[in-house]
Write a protein that holds these residues in place. Structure first.
Motif, PDB file in Angstrom:
ATOM      1  N   GLU A   1       5.441   5.685  -1.815  1.00 41.17           N
ATOM      2  CA  GLU A   1       6.004   6.645  -0.873  1.00 41.17           C
ATOM      3  C   GLU A   1       7.366   6.173  -0.362  1.00 41.17           C
ATOM      4  O   GLU A   1       8.307   6.972  -0.233  1.00 41.17           O
ATOM      5  CB  GLU A   1       5.052   6.860   0.307  1.00 41.17           C
ATOM      6  CG  GLU A   1       3.765   7.579  -0.046  1.00 41.17           C
ATOM      7  CD  GLU A   1       2.726   6.674  -0.714  1.00 41.17           C
ATOM      8  OE1 GLU A   1       2.962   5.434  -0.786  1.00 41.17           O
ATOM      9  OE2 GLU A   1       1.685   7.201  -1.164  1.00 41.17           O
ATOM     10  N   ARG A   2       7.485   4.870  -0.088  1.00 43.37           N
ATOM     11  CA  ARG A   2       8.767   4.362   0.417  1.00 43.37           C
ATOM     12  C   ARG A   2       9.865   4.443  -0.646  1.00 43.37           C
ATOM     13  O   ARG A   2      11.002   4.807  -0.350  1.00 43.37           O
ATOM     14  CB  ARG A   2       8.605   2.917   0.902  1.00 43.37           C
ATOM     15  CG  ARG A   2       7.861   2.805   2.231  1.00 43.37           C
ATOM     16  CD  ARG A   2       7.925   1.413   2.816  1.00 43.37           C
ATOM     17  NE  ARG A   2       7.094   0.471   2.085  1.00 43.37           N
ATOM     18  CZ  ARG A   2       7.555  -0.499   1.304  1.00 43.37           C
ATOM     19  NH1 ARG A   2       8.857  -0.646   1.138  1.00 43.37           N
ATOM     20  NH2 ARG A   2       6.729  -1.317   0.692  1.00 43.37           N
TER      21      ARG A   2
ATOM     22  N   THR B   1      13.388  -1.653   0.023  1.00 42.77           N
ATOM     23  CA  THR B   1      13.763  -0.368   0.608  1.00 42.77           C
ATOM     24  C   THR B   1      14.211  -0.601   2.049  1.00 42.77           C
ATOM     25  O   THR B   1      13.774  -1.562   2.700  1.00 42.77           O
ATOM     26  CB  THR B   1      12.585   0.605   0.580  1.00 42.77           C
ATOM     27  OG1 THR B   1      11.489   0.040   1.320  1.00 42.77           O
ATOM     28  CG2 THR B   1      12.139   0.887  -0.849  1.00 42.77           C
TER      29      THR B   1
ATOM     30  N   PRO C   1       0.796  -1.242   0.000  1.00 40.20           N
ATOM     31  CA  PRO C   1       0.000   0.000   0.000  1.00 40.20           C
ATOM     32  C   PRO C   1       0.820   1.279   0.000  1.00 40.20           C
ATOM     33  O   PRO C   1       0.443   2.263  -0.623  1.00 40.20           O
ATOM     34  CB  PRO C   1      -0.832  -0.126   1.290  1.00 40.20           C
ATOM     35  CG  PRO C   1      -0.848  -1.578   1.618  1.00 40.20           C
ATOM     36  CD  PRO C   1       0.447  -2.124   1.130  1.00 40.20           C
ATOM     37  N   ASP C   2       1.940   1.297   0.694  1.00 41.88           N
ATOM     38  CA  ASP C   2       2.747   2.517   0.789  1.00 41.88           C
ATOM     39  C   ASP C   2       4.023   2.429  -0.038  1.00 41.88           C
ATOM     40  O   ASP C   2       4.982   3.165   0.193  1.00 41.88           O
ATOM     41  CB  ASP C   2       3.100   2.806   2.248  1.00 41.88           C
ATOM     42  CG  ASP C   2       3.925   1.682   2.879  1.00 41.88           C
ATOM     43  OD1 ASP C   2       3.989   0.582   2.285  1.00 41.88           O
ATOM     44  OD2 ASP C   2       4.505   1.904   3.951  1.00 41.88           O
ATOM     45  N   ALA C   3       4.020   1.568  -1.047  1.00 46.17           N
ATOM     46  CA  ALA C   3       5.240   1.296  -1.797  1.00 46.17           C
ATOM     47  C   ALA C   3       5.772   2.532  -2.502  1.00 46.17           C
ATOM     48  O   ALA C   3       6.976   2.804  -2.477  1.00 46.17           O
ATOM     49  CB  ALA C   3       4.992   0.172  -2.804  1.00 46.17           C
TER      50      ALA C   3
ATOM     51  N   ASP D   1      13.312   0.705   4.664  1.00 45.53           N
ATOM     52  CA  ASP D   1      12.195   0.733   5.612  1.00 45.53           C
ATOM     53  C   ASP D   1      11.110  -0.270   5.251  1.00 45.53           C
ATOM     54  O   ASP D   1       9.958  -0.120   5.672  1.00 45.53           O
ATOM     55  CB  ASP D   1      11.604   2.149   5.688  1.00 45.53           C
ATOM     56  CG  ASP D   1      11.171   2.675   4.322  1.00 45.53           C
ATOM     57  OD1 ASP D   1      11.443   2.006   3.301  1.00 45.53           O
ATOM     58  OD2 ASP D   1      10.567   3.763   4.267  1.00 45.53           O
ATOM     59  N   GLU D   2      11.459  -1.314   4.474  1.00 41.03           N
ATOM     60  CA  GLU D   2      10.505  -2.380   4.166  1.00 41.03           C
ATOM     61  C   GLU D   2       9.897  -2.907   5.468  1.00 41.03           C
ATOM     62  O   GLU D   2      10.617  -3.356   6.359  1.00 41.03           O
ATOM     63  CB  GLU D   2      11.211  -3.505   3.409  1.00 41.03           C
ATOM     64  CG  GLU D   2      10.453  -4.813   3.349  1.00 41.03           C
ATOM     65  CD  GLU D   2       9.105  -4.693   2.655  1.00 41.03           C
ATOM     66  OE1 GLU D   2       8.109  -5.144   3.246  1.00 41.03           O
ATOM     67  OE2 GLU D   2       9.046  -4.131   1.541  1.00 41.03           O
TER      68      GLU D   2
END
Length: 288
Positions: free
Chosen positions: A222-223, A266, A218-220, A268-269
């Motif tokens: 942005e990361r 990333t 969902p936040d891929a 922050d995965e």
């Protein structure tokens, strides 16, 4: 067919490696890649852990920084792992991050010279030869491994600059390219590697391994955008999306000249295990 791998980032606590190794093997991935960054966990120790917890999975180390290591010790570690786990280790060496090398008093005046000397000596040692060397950095006096690997491994070199890429083509069997590499960068790297191969008269295969920064979930987006901003990478680097979007990117990187594409999460995965499982169970089948 393109070989697909995934990376277990060094930022992960090393005690998580056994479960990551098991998930990587169960998911059907061909390779799990590690690297030795300061000051996390040692690459050889991490590789040994992954190999001990799996039966089929190949483990790449991309890369061990040569200023940090005596070449005889590196050869001993690689040889021991290969005798215990034949054919399952892909060792790689590289310059290392120069600021980190400076922190431990290991920074050298000519990283390229050091890498040349280490590649030359390491290859000879892993082929069971007795080595004498009196270089600028590598000095060996009748050094030979008592337990060399039964089959010498292909030796990889991490490279990005033109001189190092040519050196890798000349002396290494494979080149590891970072996730900052675009398809155009792969093509350019191939040309430089081939120049080095031609200089050495080499006609054997040379494998190009490239890391591909990838984010899903969902936040891929942005990361991935945050990772690009933090590291100064352009928008052309990396891929975001579902399994098909990432498989399509793997095909593009492969078409540009990559033999192996290694998906890099990333930093922050949120779920490293899920990322490994996603790579093996959902992306890999789309490449077959």
């Amino acid at each position: 067919m393109t070989v697909l791998g995934a990376i277990a980032l060094p930022q992960l606590p090393p005690e998580r490696l056994p479960e990551i190794a098991v998930v990587a093997e169960q998911s059907g991935l061909a390779e799990l890649w590690l690297w030795e960054d300061c000051f996390w966990a040692a690459g050889s120790a991490c590789a040994a852990t992954v190999l001990a917890h799996t039966e089929r999975l190949r483990v790449g180390i991309g890369v061990l920084p040569v200023p940090l290591r005596n070449v005889a010790l590196t050869a001993m570690e690689i040889a021991a792992l290969l005798r215990m786990h034949p054919g399952r280790l892909i060792p790689g060496i590289g310059h290392g991050v120069q600021d980190w090398m400076g922190q431990v008093g290991a920074r050298v005046g000519s990283p390229l010279t050091l890498l040349r000397e280490q590649l030359t000596a390491l290859r000879a040692l892993l082929h069971g030869q007795t080595v004498d060397a009196a270089g600028a950095y590598v000095r060996l006096d009748r050094v030979a491994l008592d337990w060399p690997p039964r089959t010498p491994p292909p030796l990889a070199a991490g490279a990005s600059g033109p001189r190092t890429l040519r050196l890798s083509g000349e002396l290494a069997d494979a080149t590891v390219l970072t996730s900052a590499t675009t398809p155009e960068g792969i093509r350019a790297a191939r040309e430089l590697i081939d120049e080095g191969r031609a200089k050495a008269g080499r006609t054997d295969p040379h494998r190009v391994i490239v890391y591909l920064l990838a984010a899903t979930g969902p936040d891929a987006a942005e990361r991935l955008a945050a990772t690009r901003r933090r590291t100064g990478l352009p928008d052309s680097v990396g891929v975001v999306g579902d399994a098909q979007a990432i498989a399509d990117a793997v095909h593009r990187w492969s078409a540009a000249g990559a033999d192996t594409v290694v998906l890099e999460p990333t930093p922050d995965e949120p779920d490293p295990l899920a990322f490994i499982r996603f790579a093996g169970e959902r992306v890999r089948p789309l490449l077959e």
